[in-house]
Design an enzyme around this catalytic site. Structure first.
Site, mmCIF file in Angstrom:
data_model
loop_
_atom_site.group_PDB
_atom_site.id
_atom_site.type_symbol
_atom_site.label_atom_id
_atom_site.label_comp_id
_atom_site.label_asym_id
_atom_site.label_seq_id
_atom_site.Cartn_x
_atom_site.Cartn_y
_atom_site.Cartn_z
ATOM 1 N N SER A 61 0.816 -1.226 0.000
ATOM 2 C CA SER A 61 0.000 0.000 0.000
ATOM 3 C C SER A 61 0.846 1.271 0.000
ATOM 4 O O SER A 61 1.916 1.333 0.617
ATOM 5 C CB SER A 61 -0.877 -0.006 1.261
ATOM 6 O OG SER A 61 -1.451 1.259 1.479
ATOM 7 N N GLU A 107 0.217 3.625 1.757
ATOM 8 C CA GLU A 107 0.306 4.060 3.164
ATOM 9 C C GLU A 107 1.704 3.801 3.733
ATOM 10 O O GLU A 107 2.087 4.398 4.735
ATOM 11 C CB GLU A 107 -0.741 3.325 4.010
ATOM 12 C CG GLU A 107 -2.133 3.904 3.925
ATOM 13 C CD GLU A 107 -2.252 5.298 4.543
ATOM 14 O OE1 GLU A 107 -1.966 5.442 5.737
ATOM 15 O OE2 GLU A 107 -2.625 6.226 3.816
ATOM 16 N N TYR A 145 -1.536 0.484 10.598
ATOM 17 C CA TYR A 145 -1.818 -0.203 9.323
ATOM 18 C C TYR A 145 -0.600 -0.108 8.400
ATOM 19 O O TYR A 145 -0.156 -1.117 7.832
ATOM 20 C CB TYR A 145 -3.045 0.437 8.658
ATOM 21 C CG TYR A 145 -3.260 -0.010 7.224
ATOM 22 C CD1 TYR A 145 -3.872 -1.225 6.924
ATOM 23 C CD2 TYR A 145 -2.836 0.787 6.150
ATOM 24 C CE1 TYR A 145 -4.063 -1.642 5.606
ATOM 25 C CE2 TYR A 145 -3.026 0.380 4.835
ATOM 26 C CZ TYR A 145 -3.638 -0.823 4.573
ATOM 27 O OH TYR A 145 -3.818 -1.234 3.263
HETATM 28 P P1 NAP Z 1 -11.465 -4.464 1.923
HETATM 29 O O1 NAP Z 1 -12.640 -4.130 1.060
HETATM 30 O O2 NAP Z 1 -11.391 -3.944 3.309
HETATM 31 O O3 NAP Z 1 -11.336 -6.075 1.953
HETATM 32 C C1 NAP Z 1 -10.507 -6.717 2.884
HETATM 33 C C2 NAP Z 1 -10.765 -8.220 2.813
HETATM 34 O O4 NAP Z 1 -9.965 -8.872 3.818
HETATM 35 C C3 NAP Z 1 -12.213 -8.622 3.105
HETATM 36 O O5 NAP Z 1 -12.582 -9.685 2.274
HETATM 37 C C4 NAP Z 1 -12.139 -9.081 4.552
HETATM 38 O O6 NAP Z 1 -13.151 -9.992 4.914
HETATM 39 C C5 NAP Z 1 -10.780 -9.774 4.534
HETATM 40 N N1 NAP Z 1 -10.236 -10.011 5.871
HETATM 41 C C6 NAP Z 1 -10.159 -9.147 6.915
HETATM 42 N N2 NAP Z 1 -9.588 -9.741 7.981
HETATM 43 C C7 NAP Z 1 -9.317 -11.022 7.614
HETATM 44 C C8 NAP Z 1 -8.752 -12.132 8.273
HETATM 45 N N3 NAP Z 1 -8.366 -12.076 9.559
HETATM 46 N N4 NAP Z 1 -8.609 -13.294 7.588
HETATM 47 C C9 NAP Z 1 -9.019 -13.388 6.312
HETATM 48 N N5 NAP Z 1 -9.590 -12.374 5.632
HETATM 49 C C10 NAP Z 1 -9.728 -11.201 6.268
HETATM 50 O O7 NAP Z 1 -10.115 -4.013 1.183
HETATM 51 P P2 NAP Z 1 -9.861 -3.633 -0.358
HETATM 52 O O8 NAP Z 1 -10.057 -2.179 -0.535
HETATM 53 O O9 NAP Z 1 -10.537 -4.609 -1.227
HETATM 54 O O10 NAP Z 1 -8.274 -3.858 -0.437
HETATM 55 C C11 NAP Z 1 -7.735 -5.133 -0.748
HETATM 56 C C12 NAP Z 1 -6.323 -5.215 -0.209
HETATM 57 O O11 NAP Z 1 -5.528 -4.186 -0.782
HETATM 58 C C13 NAP Z 1 -6.184 -5.035 1.308
HETATM 59 O O12 NAP Z 1 -5.109 -5.840 1.725
HETATM 60 C C14 NAP Z 1 -5.828 -3.564 1.462
HETATM 61 O O13 NAP Z 1 -5.131 -3.362 2.662
HETATM 62 C C15 NAP Z 1 -4.955 -3.353 0.247
HETATM 63 N N6 NAP Z 1 -4.919 -2.019 -0.331
HETATM 64 C C16 NAP Z 1 -6.083 -1.376 -0.640
HETATM 65 C C17 NAP Z 1 -6.040 -0.138 -1.248
HETATM 66 C C18 NAP Z 1 -7.301 0.587 -1.648
HETATM 67 O O14 NAP Z 1 -7.211 1.791 -1.935
HETATM 68 N N7 NAP Z 1 -8.429 -0.083 -1.729
HETATM 69 C C19 NAP Z 1 -4.784 0.445 -1.559
HETATM 70 C C20 NAP Z 1 -3.632 -0.258 -1.238
HETATM 71 C C21 NAP Z 1 -3.695 -1.504 -0.636
HETATM 72 P P3 NAP Z 1 -14.590 -9.479 5.482
HETATM 73 O O15 NAP Z 1 -15.405 -9.141 4.254
HETATM 74 O O16 NAP Z 1 -15.078 -10.671 6.208
HETATM 75 O O17 NAP Z 1 -14.323 -8.298 6.350
HETATM 76 O O1 F7E Z 2 -9.023 8.247 4.085
HETATM 77 C C1 F7E Z 2 -9.480 11.692 5.331
HETATM 78 C C2 F7E Z 2 -8.550 10.800 6.101
HETATM 79 O O2 F7E Z 2 -10.010 6.144 4.986
HETATM 80 C C3 F7E Z 2 -8.555 9.132 3.107
HETATM 81 C C4 F7E Z 2 -7.274 2.253 2.488
HETATM 82 O O3 F7E Z 2 -7.809 1.570 1.395
HETATM 83 O O4 F7E Z 2 -6.055 3.738 1.051
HETATM 84 C C5 F7E Z 2 -7.013 3.700 2.092
HETATM 85 O O5 F7E Z 2 -6.525 4.400 3.240
HETATM 86 C C6 F7E Z 2 -8.318 10.511 3.715
HETATM 87 C C7 F7E Z 2 -7.513 10.503 5.016
HETATM 88 O O6 F7E Z 2 -8.338 6.064 3.069
HETATM 89 C C8 F7E Z 2 -12.787 11.302 6.788
HETATM 90 O O7 F7E Z 2 -8.021 11.471 7.239
HETATM 91 C C9 F7E Z 2 -11.474 12.943 6.250
HETATM 92 O O8 F7E Z 2 -6.572 11.530 4.968
HETATM 93 O O9 F7E Z 2 -10.598 6.866 2.635
HETATM 94 P P1 F7E Z 2 -9.600 6.786 3.728
HETATM 95 P P2 F7E Z 2 -6.795 5.952 3.506
HETATM 96 O O10 F7E Z 2 -6.604 6.181 4.930
HETATM 97 O O11 F7E Z 2 -6.033 6.775 2.535
HETATM 98 C C10 F7E Z 2 -4.783 3.155 1.358
HETATM 99 C C11 F7E Z 2 -3.918 3.244 0.129
HETATM 100 C C12 F7E Z 2 -4.908 1.792 1.919
HETATM 101 O O12 F7E Z 2 -4.021 0.955 1.728
HETATM 102 C C13 F7E Z 2 -5.990 1.568 2.922
HETATM 103 O O13 F7E Z 2 -6.263 0.181 3.059
HETATM 104 O O14 F7E Z 2 -9.571 11.072 4.046
HETATM 105 N N1 F7E Z 2 -10.832 11.792 5.919
HETATM 106 N N2 F7E Z 2 -12.681 12.669 6.800
HETATM 107 C C14 F7E Z 2 -11.629 10.766 6.233
HETATM 108 N N3 F7E Z 2 -11.447 9.420 6.082
HETATM 109 C C15 F7E Z 2 -12.450 8.609 6.473
HETATM 110 N N4 F7E Z 2 -12.317 7.279 6.303
HETATM 111 N N5 F7E Z 2 -13.615 9.103 7.039
HETATM 112 C C16 F7E Z 2 -13.829 10.445 7.225
HETATM 113 O O15 F7E Z 2 -14.878 10.846 7.710
#
Ligand code: NAP
Ligand code: F7E
Length: 326
Positions: A125, A127, A149
């Site tokens: 990520s 992050e 995270y």
């Molecule tokens: P998501 O919607 O939160 O999906 C996470 C998945 O992990 C869900 O299927 C969840 O199951 C499963 N999970 C959680 N805890 C688990 C455990 N203990 N054992 C097995 N499975 C578990 O995330 P996403 O947005 O699709 O992202 C997919 C991956 O990419 C994640 O690893 C995330 O950290 C990473 N990532 C995401 C982004 C982004 O912008 N979306 C960017 C960079 C990296 P449940 O449905 O049961 O909760």
């Molecule tokens: O926050 C600000 C918050 O929770 C984005 C995950 O998929 O991307 C995701 O992480 C920004 C932050 O995503 C609210 O402070 C303001 O600056 O949508 P987010 P994230 O933290 O960037 C990375 C790449 C991953 O890997 C992660 O799994 O938005 N913000 N107000 C807020 N964020 C949330 N959630 N809720 C608010 O009300």
């Protein structure tokens, strides 16, 4: 028929990746966690649930990982499972470390034991860049995570690199920047906004509480990002790739555009909530996906305004159904 195992298939990326793999002719296996409530909403939304073989597995439980690998006999494993919400990682840092960090070590160990020929994708990520050390960020940028995270993802990232170097696994890490869609979880900021805008427009909600509006993110469209995951495992050599749009926008810009889409002025509805600010913030992310463009032939297609429109329109359709059922 190629066989792939997708962990976290019930999440946003899991659903889109499963859809892509099915269209490429794969036999798709996906893992889910036992829950008191059926977790397959996204697979049903895409109409693909019946085509997937679902296996119970939890990254906290080594035996269940081994059984999922033995039952599916995959050529490719995509590890998308994680505790993925940054805000929650401040409240549950140990759980996040155990699932998002150590969980990947468990999976890598199981692969080494069951079949080291399996190709492995790890969902790293942006992050991990956290307090960014250079702008834009690419594969050579030093990491500086700002949340439990991010720290957990950094551990799993380096474990992936280490298993590649130590044991010769075909292990790739995709360093993906934020990617969004109508299937994004409702607690993430983009979907929280698009859902609230739609519900406010249809009279189902009267305001939207948000935290830091000044943070900048590099947002892309999730269905395009899962293509990059698949492409990484089709190369001759394993490697790590930054996947990003190359643009960056403030949270406030997402808010403005989303309200604009339905003809409303955001200032009348958005309320700042201190509790939603994070103990440590990632102020700015912007990625450089040049390596992915060069080696994978991958590039982003959906612009920021298009992404906002796609999400708001999908939530308007959902809100209309909700309004009808009331
Ligand atoms: P998501 O919607 O939160 O999906 C996470 C998945 O992990 C869900 O299927 C969840 O199951 C499963 N999970 C959680 N805890 C688990 C455990 N203990 N054992 C097995 N499975 C578990 O995330 P996403 O947005 O699709 O992202 C997919 C991956 O990419 C994640 O690893 C995330 O950290 C990473 N990532 C995401 C982004 C982004 O912008 N979306 C960017 C960079 C990296 P449940 O449905 O049961 O909760
Ligand atoms: O926050 C600000 C918050 O929770 C984005 C995950 O998929 O991307 C995701 O992480 C920004 C932050 O995503 C609210 O402070 C303001 O600056 O949508 P987010 P994230 O933290 O960037 C990375 C790449 C991953 O890997 C992660 O799994 O938005 N913000 N107000 C807020 N964020 C949330 N959630 N809720 C608010 O009300």
């Amino acid at each position: 028929m190629k066989r792939a195992l997708v962990t976290g298939i019930t999440g946003q990326d899991g659903a889109y990746l499963a859809q892509l793999l099915l269209s490429e002719g794969y036999h798709v296996f996906g893992t889910y966690r036992r829950s008191s409530h059926p977790p397959f909403e996204r697979l049903e939304y895409l109409g693909i649930k019946e085509q997937i073989e679902l296996l119970p597995m939890d990254l906290l439980d080594q035996g269940s990982i081994l059984r999922a690998l033995e039952a599916s006999e995959p050529e490719e494993v995509y590890n998308l499972a994680a505790q993925s919400f940054v805000q929650v990682s401040f409240e549950q840092p140990i759980l996040t470390g155990n699932v998002t960090g150590l969980g990947v070590a468990r999976l890598l160990e199981a692969i080494r034991q069951v079949n080291p020929g399996i190709r492995f994708y790890q969902a790293s990520s942006s992050e991990m860049f956290g307090k960014v050390q250079s702008i834009p960020q690419d594969e050579k940028t030093p990491f500086y995570p700002r949340s439990p995270y991010g720290v957990a993802k950094l551990y799993s990232h380096w474990m992936t690199v280490n298993y590649r170097e130590a044991y010769g696994l075909f292990a790739c890490a995709g360093i993906l920047f934020n990617h969004e869609s109508p299937l994004r979880g409702t607690e993430f900021v983009t979907r929280k906004i698009s859902r609230a805008v739609a519900r406010i427009k249809l009279g189902l909600q009267d305001h939207l509480e948000l935290g830091n509006l000044q943070a900048k993110r590099d947002w892309g469209f999730a269905p395009e990002y899962v293509e990059a995951m698949w492409l990484m495992l089709q190369q001759d050599q394993p490697g790590d790739y930054v996947i990003a749009s190359g643009g960056t926008h403030r949270v406030q810009e997402f808010v403005e555009k989303a309200f604009e889409t339905v003809g409303l002025d955001w200032r009348e509805y958005v309320v700042k909530q201190e509790a939603l600010f994070r103990p440590a913030e990632v102020d700015l992310l912007v990625g450089n996906p040049a390596r992915a463009r060069r080696d994978l032939g991958w590039q982003p297609k959906t612009s920021f305004p298009e992404l906002v429109r796609i999400m708001v329109e999908a939530d308007l359709a959902r809100a209309a159904k909700e309004a009808l059922s009331q």
